[in-house]
Motif scaffolding. Sequence first.
Motif, mmCIF file in Angstrom:
data_model
loop_
_atom_site.group_PDB
_atom_site.id
_atom_site.type_symbol
_atom_site.label_atom_id
_atom_site.label_comp_id
_atom_site.label_asym_id
_atom_site.label_seq_id
_atom_site.Cartn_x
_atom_site.Cartn_y
_atom_site.Cartn_z
ATOM 1 N N ARG A 123 -24.303 -32.543 -2.282
ATOM 2 C CA ARG A 123 -22.920 -32.447 -1.811
ATOM 3 C C ARG A 123 -22.309 -33.843 -1.779
ATOM 4 O O ARG A 123 -22.521 -34.605 -0.833
ATOM 5 C CB ARG A 123 -22.878 -31.802 -0.426
ATOM 6 C CG ARG A 123 -23.457 -30.400 -0.395
ATOM 7 C CD ARG A 123 -23.478 -29.867 1.038
ATOM 8 N NE ARG A 123 -24.562 -28.923 1.240
ATOM 9 C CZ ARG A 123 -25.015 -28.540 2.411
ATOM 10 N NH1 ARG A 123 -24.486 -29.055 3.528
ATOM 11 N NH2 ARG A 123 -26.013 -27.673 2.513
ATOM 12 N N ALA B 178 -17.624 -27.025 -6.484
ATOM 13 C CA ALA B 178 -18.580 -26.066 -5.928
ATOM 14 C C ALA B 178 -18.098 -24.629 -6.049
ATOM 15 O O ALA B 178 -18.918 -23.708 -6.126
ATOM 16 C CB ALA B 178 -18.843 -26.397 -4.461
ATOM 17 N N SER C 205 -19.963 -25.076 -1.297
ATOM 18 C CA SER C 205 -20.832 -26.257 -1.366
ATOM 19 C C SER C 205 -22.000 -26.131 -0.409
ATOM 20 O O SER C 205 -23.075 -26.695 -0.634
ATOM 21 C CB SER C 205 -20.030 -27.534 -1.071
ATOM 22 O OG SER C 205 -19.546 -27.534 0.256
#
Length: 507
Positions: free
Chosen positions: A136, A416, A128
């Motif tokens: 995020r 992610a 991420s």
Amino acid sequence: MTGQTWLWTPPRPTPAPVGVGQLLRAYRQAHGLTQQQLADQLGFDQSYVSKVESGRRAIHDISTLRHIARHLDLSPEDVGLAPGTLSDRRRDAARDAFTEQAAASQRAWRVTRDTLNRNRIKLAKAASGLYPETYRLFPGLLARPGWVWPRPLDIDEVGLRWADDVPEPVLTGGEPETDGARPLIADGGPYVRYQRYTRAMRDLDRPTLFENRLSFRLVDIASDEDAPRRLTGGVARPGGGDAGRPMLTFGHTTYFDPVDVCETVAHETAAAMMSGGLAWPSLPFRRRVGDPFDLASRPVLPSINTLTIRADRDSASFLLHRRSAGSVATAGGVYHVIPAGVFQPSGITPFHHRADFDLWRNIMRELSEELLGNTEHDGNSSAPIDYDADEPFRTFDEARRDGRVRVSCFGVGVDALTLFAEILTVVVIEADTFDALFADMVHSNAEGTVVSAGPHRAVAEGIPFTYATLRRLIDSEPLAPAAAACLELAWRHREQLMPGLRLRAAS
């Protein structure tokens, strides 16, 4: 919680050693070798030998079986192969160098795959960091602004749209940038690689649940008023609602198509971390994918992740699942909300498609399978489900109409690590109704084991829904990013989700 059991998962039975695993154990015992010594002799990782001996991993690859036979001075028959002719043996000898190269490639692939499954949460959080902070949503989970809504919406407020003429995705997982994640094939000739990551999984690390089923491909997320302008050819689901509500547009895909892309991205990430750390130059396929929110360029199969909450008069608890890395193709070895499953019909006929293109019905099927242990709604059914008459769906629906079951959706994120799409949902069930619906709740299912708060606690009691519990889970345990997001969002919106129930932020 000092001195108390935290999370407890009952042990899963270990299958008895069979086949090659039994042979390796017998060979070790006959020669007085440890697993590490045998692994060194074969050029394998010790953990791999342990899994083969215990029966947790089967060997289907012919070149690996031949490798074992040669290095242990065994006959082909001993490892389950037909005896070779003289010409076969000569041909094998001529190809020894390549066979060794392919075997080394496959061993390296297995080591990376094992590392991936042991470190999915750590890798997701690290991945991420490759993306702008504005994307995020939570550690390990990304979201484009607007994909997670200001408040939870009733599941019926989320519109579904079907598009028949969706362009084929540009990315398949077979691009040159994926060579590092696709090992060599021993019997395919020099330098021939597996064409698909899922084929390598099938031969080298096959999970128990591994079928290529018809699925729903997410291709666009928009409001109802602008979705037609963003994707032509869309046909709104019957009973479409007010303009401005979230609208998810779908086409068809199969289960393996997105796995080929997503697990390749994850494998590449694990390999990069093993080699010194994450950086864009060491992630060629992730760079090729580019924008993680470009749903049209790659096949995107969303998982519907549902936090199940049992709400009593003055307290609440939730269910947690420990997913088995040996059973599932993705998100193995982590704690997750239950149920969680990809969005797909229960069968392949047009009737299945029409009946099952519905988020709530998908959640109901997963509740039936993962909490009650039912297996007949697994995507291979020829008979359609009658949701108005068949149990437990009739009772689920009745409880929802009465308000005893409330189903909400928070929005959509992207993992992610894998770039899988994650639909984030929550189902709140009144305690009496929960106890009646799930009186026969199972301790384990095909995908893993339900977690309890201690060895002598019933799994249906769940984990206390308190701020301290959430923080400990999210900060200290291997919790799937989508599960962490569901818990964080449910706590943030607890007063809307459970009106009248006062859960203090410090509790």
